[in-house]
Write an enzyme that holds these catalytic residues in place. Structure first.
Site, PDB file in Angstrom:
ATOM      1  N   HIS A  72      -7.547 -11.152   5.325  1.00 41.21           N
ATOM      2  CA  HIS A  72      -8.049 -10.461   6.459  1.00 41.21           C
ATOM      3  C   HIS A  72     -10.047 -10.353   6.776  1.00 41.21           C
ATOM      4  CE1 HIS A  72      -4.659 -11.598   9.178  1.00 41.21           C
ATOM      5  NE2 HIS A  72      -4.058 -10.814   7.897  1.00 41.21           N
ATOM      6  N   TYR A 202      -5.601  -5.570  18.170  1.00 44.16           N
ATOM      7  CA  TYR A 202      -5.316  -4.201  18.739  1.00 44.16           C
ATOM      8  C   TYR A 202      -5.994  -4.078  20.668  1.00 44.16           C
ATOM      9  CZ  TYR A 202      -5.719  -2.420  14.076  1.00 44.16           C
ATOM     10  OH  TYR A 202      -4.996  -2.342  12.649  1.00 44.16           O
ATOM     11  N   PRO A 292      -0.551   5.941  13.293  1.00 39.11           N
ATOM     12  CA  PRO A 292      -0.824   4.974  12.501  1.00 39.11           C
ATOM     13  C   PRO A 292      -2.044   3.772  12.455  1.00 39.11           C
ATOM     14  CG  PRO A 292       0.751   4.134  13.595  1.00 39.11           C
ATOM     15  CD  PRO A 292       1.373   5.639  13.797  1.00 39.11           C
ATOM     16  N   LYS A 296      -4.138   3.915   8.214  1.00 38.74           N
ATOM     17  CA  LYS A 296      -4.626   4.873   6.920  1.00 38.74           C
ATOM     18  C   LYS A 296      -3.425   5.543   6.015  1.00 38.74           C
ATOM     19  CE  LYS A 296      -9.128   3.545   7.257  1.00 38.74           C
ATOM     20  NZ  LYS A 296      -8.892   2.916   6.804  1.00 38.74           N
ATOM     21  N   TYR A 386     -12.419   0.794   8.688  1.00 38.69           N
ATOM     22  CA  TYR A 386     -11.127   0.491   8.473  1.00 38.69           C
ATOM     23  C   TYR A 386     -11.074   0.022   6.883  1.00 38.69           C
ATOM     24  CZ  TYR A 386      -7.314  -2.581  10.536  1.00 38.69           C
ATOM     25  OH  TYR A 386      -6.344  -3.028  10.700  1.00 38.69           O
TER      26      TYR A 386
HETATM   27  P1  FAD Z   1       6.465   8.417   1.170  1.00 36.65           P
HETATM   28  O1  FAD Z   1       6.519   6.971   1.623  1.00 36.65           O
HETATM   29  O2  FAD Z   1       7.515   8.834   2.411  1.00 36.65           O
HETATM   30  O3  FAD Z   1       7.808   8.188  -0.089  1.00 36.65           O
HETATM   31  C1  FAD Z   1       7.910   9.651   0.007  1.00 36.65           C
HETATM   32  C2  FAD Z   1       9.490   9.329  -1.155  1.00 36.65           C
HETATM   33  O4  FAD Z   1       9.745  10.603  -1.407  1.00 36.65           O
HETATM   34  C3  FAD Z   1      10.585   8.831   0.007  1.00 36.65           C
HETATM   35  O5  FAD Z   1      10.904   7.363  -0.730  1.00 36.65           O
HETATM   36  C4  FAD Z   1      11.490   9.568  -0.426  1.00 36.65           C
HETATM   37  O6  FAD Z   1      12.295   8.741   0.169  1.00 36.65           O
HETATM   38  C5  FAD Z   1      11.369  10.714  -1.237  1.00 36.65           C
HETATM   39  N1  FAD Z   1      12.453  12.033  -0.934  1.00 36.65           N
HETATM   40  C6  FAD Z   1      12.060  12.101   0.189  1.00 36.65           C
HETATM   41  N2  FAD Z   1      12.251  13.979  -0.142  1.00 36.65           N
HETATM   42  C7  FAD Z   1      13.251  13.921  -1.367  1.00 36.65           C
HETATM   43  C8  FAD Z   1      13.850  14.820  -2.257  1.00 36.65           C
HETATM   44  N3  FAD Z   1      13.977  15.485  -1.260  1.00 36.65           N
HETATM   45  N4  FAD Z   1      14.266  14.287  -3.332  1.00 36.65           N
HETATM   46  C9  FAD Z   1      14.132  13.313  -3.504  1.00 36.65           C
HETATM   47  N5  FAD Z   1      13.186  12.946  -3.224  1.00 36.65           N
HETATM   48  C10 FAD Z   1      12.452  12.556  -2.209  1.00 36.65           C
HETATM   49  N6  FAD Z   1       1.625   3.924   7.819  1.00 36.65           N
HETATM   50  C11 FAD Z   1       0.491   2.688   8.559  1.00 36.65           C
HETATM   51  O7  FAD Z   1      -0.714   3.178   7.376  1.00 36.65           O
HETATM   52  N7  FAD Z   1       0.662   1.647   8.797  1.00 36.65           N
HETATM   53  C12 FAD Z   1       1.995   1.766   9.686  1.00 36.65           C
HETATM   54  O8  FAD Z   1       2.408   1.208  10.140  1.00 36.65           O
HETATM   55  C13 FAD Z   1       3.064   2.679   9.003  1.00 36.65           C
HETATM   56  N8  FAD Z   1       4.292   2.959   9.480  1.00 36.65           N
HETATM   57  C14 FAD Z   1       4.958   3.844   9.314  1.00 36.65           C
HETATM   58  C15 FAD Z   1       6.527   4.226   9.497  1.00 36.65           C
HETATM   59  C16 FAD Z   1       7.255   5.415   9.728  1.00 36.65           C
HETATM   60  C17 FAD Z   1       8.639   5.590  10.247  1.00 36.65           C
HETATM   61  C18 FAD Z   1       6.858   6.042   8.922  1.00 36.65           C
HETATM   62  C19 FAD Z   1       6.999   7.636   8.393  1.00 36.65           C
HETATM   63  C20 FAD Z   1       5.566   6.301   7.648  1.00 36.65           C
HETATM   64  C21 FAD Z   1       4.718   5.091   7.748  1.00 36.65           C
HETATM   65  N9  FAD Z   1       3.361   5.008   7.920  1.00 36.65           N
HETATM   66  C22 FAD Z   1       2.538   4.138   7.953  1.00 36.65           C
HETATM   67  C23 FAD Z   1       2.045   5.736   6.439  1.00 36.65           C
HETATM   68  C24 FAD Z   1       3.091   5.705   5.406  1.00 36.65           C
HETATM   69  O9  FAD Z   1       3.945   4.725   5.151  1.00 36.65           O
HETATM   70  C25 FAD Z   1       2.858   6.380   4.256  1.00 36.65           C
HETATM   71  O10 FAD Z   1       1.616   6.760   4.754  1.00 36.65           O
HETATM   72  C26 FAD Z   1       3.244   5.580   3.239  1.00 36.65           C
HETATM   73  O11 FAD Z   1       4.296   6.077   2.823  1.00 36.65           O
HETATM   74  C27 FAD Z   1       2.564   7.054   2.179  1.00 36.65           C
HETATM   75  O12 FAD Z   1       3.401   7.039   0.895  1.00 36.65           O
HETATM   76  P2  FAD Z   1       4.253   8.354  -0.009  1.00 36.65           P
HETATM   77  O13 FAD Z   1       4.686   7.608  -1.642  1.00 36.65           O
HETATM   78  O14 FAD Z   1       3.142   9.268  -0.308  1.00 36.65           O
HETATM   79  O15 FAD Z   1       5.045   8.532   1.045  1.00 36.65           O
HETATM   80  C1  DHB Z   2      -0.137  -2.528  10.875  1.00 37.06           C
HETATM   81  C2  DHB Z   2       0.195  -1.486  11.244  1.00 37.06           C
HETATM   82  C3  DHB Z   2      -0.751  -0.057  11.613  1.00 37.06           C
HETATM   83  O1  DHB Z   2      -0.635   0.657  12.186  1.00 37.06           O
HETATM   84  C4  DHB Z   2      -2.526  -0.875  11.669  1.00 37.06           C
HETATM   85  O2  DHB Z   2      -3.226  -0.445  11.775  1.00 37.06           O
HETATM   86  C5  DHB Z   2      -1.998  -2.873  11.276  1.00 37.06           C
HETATM   87  C6  DHB Z   2      -1.233  -3.056  10.553  1.00 37.06           C
HETATM   88  C7  DHB Z   2       0.839  -3.071  10.502  1.00 37.06           C
HETATM   89  O3  DHB Z   2       2.308  -3.066   9.572  1.00 37.06           O
HETATM   90  O4  DHB Z   2       0.871  -4.564   9.901  1.00 37.06           O
END
Ligand code: FAD
Ligand code: DHB
Length: 392
Positions: A72, A202, A292, A296, A386
């Site tokens: 993009h 957006y 979100p 980030k 961004y």
């Molecule tokens: P996570 O992806 O949460 O991974 C943590 C892992 O640890 C998981 O697999 C979990 O199952 C595991 N875990 C938890 N507890 C335990 C335990 N006790 N023992 C063993 N394993 C465990 N960010 C964006 O930029 N855009 C978005 O649209 C967006 N949408 C999101 C929607 C949701 C519902 C959520 C929750 C987050 C979203 N985010 C989004 C944020 C982004 O997905 C996270 O910042 C990202 O997943 C962070 O990665 P992580 O590995 O730190 O944590």
């Molecule tokens: C998406 C999610 C976001 O929160 C964003 O700012 C841009 C893209 C996505 O899921 O594609």
């Protein structure tokens, strides 16, 4: 079981850490409480900063990303029935990528397992022990396939997300949580329909924010601002489409299609400080989450991991501890800039309905959107945040 770094969580943070450690010749074991299929199919983030894509490619896990990611040039901000493009490529010479987090997770799991990586899925009752100070021998305890297991390690990486067990295991009184809860959430849908534009839109509307993103030429990822506790049952497919169409305010035609998935996410900003205690290091969502709007979450998680992997490398290769000691301070500088940007995008684009300042705030938001899309300085500021602030 014995390893150098015990990792809790097989999300983007834990998997990327394990991957970078392997490249540096450092052993790790990942403990994950969900199944492999669950991790690989969890729909979350989509937008990837420029440097994250580069890091995945340069470290050998970006082959599919290079083939399949959507590149993009920028984004559209839509308000007052007009769409305004912020062209990042022109403004700052950078692109961003759409590549679903679940694909990143799928690629990393496959790569780790193909290279002898150990990931224990579907564990239960995870707990972390003896990480305080330098004298103890840290361990992770859990049940796997009905048996009590222990991973003994030099360090524990808490990559277990916002609801994990690592952050709550830090001793009370020795860390602080900085919190901000927003009075809205996002209803997200995945739809079998073409996105209305090549770039993300957006959209600011008096009824609330909407985001038009995508996963492919015939697959859209669309979001609507709703109440944080919105009852999803109240949202028929027709209502979702009607509301998306209204908030898109006619700036592009919107093709409807089958809704494949629907969910509501509340919005919150949170930072735990410091991100390290003794030999336990928090990374990604376990230490901080953002609303979100600025896309980030996963990008900040990857930035933590890059710092942490280098710090472990310095320790094992050269017996140096400086980078481990400054891990939290180094990460928090970027984390707070990510927090600021996510909050700023959120407050600019979401409607707070009711309250004595609602009318004033709407006028102020429209002025801010007009400013951001008409001033080159303001456009560049949005673009550089961004697309991803520089990494060192
Ligand atoms: P996570 O992806 O949460 O991974 C943590 C892992 O640890 C998981 O697999 C979990 O199952 C595991 N875990 C938890 N507890 C335990 C335990 N006790 N023992 C063993 N394993 C465990 N960010 C964006 O930029 N855009 C978005 O649209 C967006 N949408 C999101 C929607 C949701 C519902 C959520 C929750 C987050 C979203 N985010 C989004 C944020 C982004 O997905 C996270 O910042 C990202 O997943 C962070 O990665 P992580 O590995 O730190 O944590
Ligand atoms: C998406 C999610 C976001 O929160 C964003 O700012 C841009 C893209 C996505 O899921 O594609």
């Amino acid at each position: 079981m014995k390893t150098q770094v015990g990792i809790v969580g097989a999300g983007p943070s834990g998997l990327m850490l394990s991957h970078l450690l392997q490249l540096a010749g450092i052993s790790s074991i990942i403990i994950e409480d969900r199944s492999r299929a669950y991790c690989e199919n969890r729909i979350r983030a989509g937008l990837m900063e420029n440097w994250v894509a580069k890091m995945l490619v340069e470290t050998g896990v970006g082959a599919r990303l290079e083939r399949e990611a959507m590149v993009h040039d920028g984004i559209f901000l839509a308000f007052n029935n007009e769409a305004h493009k912020l062209d990042f490529a022109k403004l700052i010479g950078k692109h961003v990528y759409i590549y679903d987090q679940k694909e990143v997770v799928t690629d990393l799991i496959a790569h780790r397992l193909a290279h002898g990586g150990q990931i224990l899925f579907e564990v239960e009752g995870t707990s972390v022990h003896d990480f305080a100070g330098n004298g103890g021998k840290p361990s992770i305890r859990f049940k796997h396939q009905g048996k009590d297991e222990v991973v003994e390690c030099d360090f524990i990486a808490g990559c277990d997300g916002f609801h994990g067990i690592c952050r709550p295991s830090l001793p009370a009184g020795l860390w602080a949580g900085y919190d901000r809860v927003y009075p809205f959430g996002w209803l997200g849908v995945l739809t079998e329909s073409p996105p209305p534009e090549k770039e993300l839109i957006y959209a600011y509307h008096e009824r609330g924010f909407a985001l038009f993103s995508m996963r492919g030429p015939q697959l859209s990822r669309l979001y609507l601002q709703v109440a944080p506790d919105e009852d999803i049952e109240q949202w028929s497919d027709d209502r979702v489409w009607d509301e998306l169409e209204t908030r898109l305010q006619g700036v592009r035609p919107l093709k409807r299609g089958k809704i494949l998935q629907k969910g509501v996410t509340p919005m919150r900003s949170y930072v735990a400080e410091p991100m390290q205690f003794g030999r336990l290091f928090l990374a990604g969502d376990s230490a901080h989450i953002v609303p979100p709007t600025g896309a980030k979450g996963m990008n900040l998680a990857m930035a933590d991991i890059r710092v942490l992997a280098r710090a472990f490398e310095g320790f094992y290769r050269n017996h140096r501890t400086e980078a481990l000691e400054s891990y939290s301070a180094t990460c928090l500088k970027r984390v707070w800039k990510g927090q600021r940007f996510s909050w700023w995008m959120t407050q600019m684009l979401h409607r707070v309905h009711g309250g004595e300042y609602a009318a004033f705030d709407m006028k102020r938001q429209l002025a801010e959107l007009d400013y951001v899309t008409s001033s080159e300085a303001a456009s560049i500021s949005l673009a550089e945040n961004y697309a991803g602030l520089p990494i060192d």
